[in-house]
Design a protein around this motif. Structure first.
Motif: not given
Length: 334
Positions: A45-49, A53-55, A125-129
């Motif tokens: 939970e300390k990270y977002y994707t 880059s899929k990182s 999907a919104y994060s990608k857009k």
């Protein structure tokens, strides 16, 4: 004369027994209650994707200085159906505003509260857009409740001001400007170190709502309002539960490190704490539409909230919960 037949003696014995029970309850509650909340944050939970880059990237901390103007926290529990409409409206407004004002930078943090449906995928999907700089997804490992989800989003935000908005899109997002007008009366936009809160309110719609509700639900609503006034929040605040609240970074930092209640009554504790800490609060009428798909079950949810209201009052009254300080040592990781 036996004490059992003497009314005064019986009254004394009864009072002594009640006092002893009260002391025993006080000792028991103090023994099992921590003054500050135990905020558990799992490692994932300390990270977002970053969906491009899929990182995995680390979330920032509310302890850091702000980097952008506004963070929008959207708690979402199994909201794959209602979330797109809310995000479409919010992001259209935020994008238009950022194009007109280059100094206005924003982020939306969707906090999936242990959802089992496609909420995370929809948000990604919104994060990608829009890029992960503008839309980030915090996927909680376990369901915490709405208050717990909002807290985790707040603790991960970069904004000078922080808004939490419900995923159902019931509040017209452009009403943010109404909240900002009142916030400027309390503190200048750049003075994020000054704690202040502006809350959206549906109180002006109450008569219309009553006309469409059953008598039973109307009685439940008035009963809940009375309990809120009796146990926690006064000062003329009419609507504690509207999911559209704007806080300065300082207010969010203080309050969400102190907040204990993680479910529906968290709004009440939030405002109780703010009043106890003398943080200025203003209430602003907003446009609101009831959206189908609510997670609230009228009787059970309101009973839970009623119990939480009593516990908020009781635990702060006896000093089991602390409202005078907070710190980072209470955070745990797994």
């Amino acid at each position: 004369m036996s004490c059992w037949t003497d009314p005064q003696c019986l009254l004394f014995m009864g009072s002594a027994m009640l006092a002893a029970c009260a002391i025993a309850i006080w000792i028991a509650v103090k023994a099992v209650t921590t003054p500050l909340p135990q905020i558990v944050r799992y490692e994932d939970e300390k990270y977002y994707t970053d969906p491009v880059s899929k990182s995995k990237q680390p979330f920032p901390s509310i302890n850091d200085s702000p980097r952008i103007a506004l963070s929008v926290i959207v708690p979402a529990y199994e909201e794959e159906q209602r979330l797109p409409k809310m995000l479409d409206e919010a992001l259209e407004y935020l994008e238009n505003r950022s194009q007109k004002d280059k100094t206005f930078q924003y982020e939306v943090i969707v906090v999936s509260d242990g959802s089992k449906d496609s909420t995370v995928q929809v948000a990604l999907a919104y994060s990608k857009k829009y890029t992960s700089d503008k839309v980030r997804v915090l996927n909680l490992i376990k369901n915490r409740g709405k208050g717990g989800a909002v807290r985790m989003g707040m603790l991960s935000a970069r904004g000078r001001q922080l808004l939490f908005a419900d995923a159902d899109g019931a509040t017209q997002f452009s009403d943010l400007e109404k909240l900002e007008v009142e916030m400027r009366k309390l503190t200048p936009p750049d003075e994020w170190e000054n704690p202040a809160i502006v809350i959206g309110s549906r109180a002006h719609l109450e008569e219309e709502a009553i006309a469409s509700r059953s008598l039973f639900r109307t009685i439940l609503m008035h009963g809940f309002h009375f309990l809120v006034w009796l146990f926690a929040v006064r000062g003329g605040i009419r609507d504690t539960q509207c999911g559209f609240k704007l806080l300065t970074r300082s207010a969010a930092h203080h309050l969400f490190n102190l907040l204990h209640v993680e479910r529906w009554a968290f709004d009440v504790e939030l405002l109780f704490l703010a009043q106890s800490l003398k943080i200025p609060i203003e209430e602003v009428s907003v446009n609101w539409t009831e959206i189908e798909g609510s997670k609230i079950t009228p009787v059970w949810t309101w009973l839970q909230m009623g119990c939480d209201l009593f516990l908020i009052w009781f635990r702060y009254t006896i000093g089991a919960w602390d409202i005078t300080r907070f710190g980072s040592k209470n955070k745990k990781s797994k």
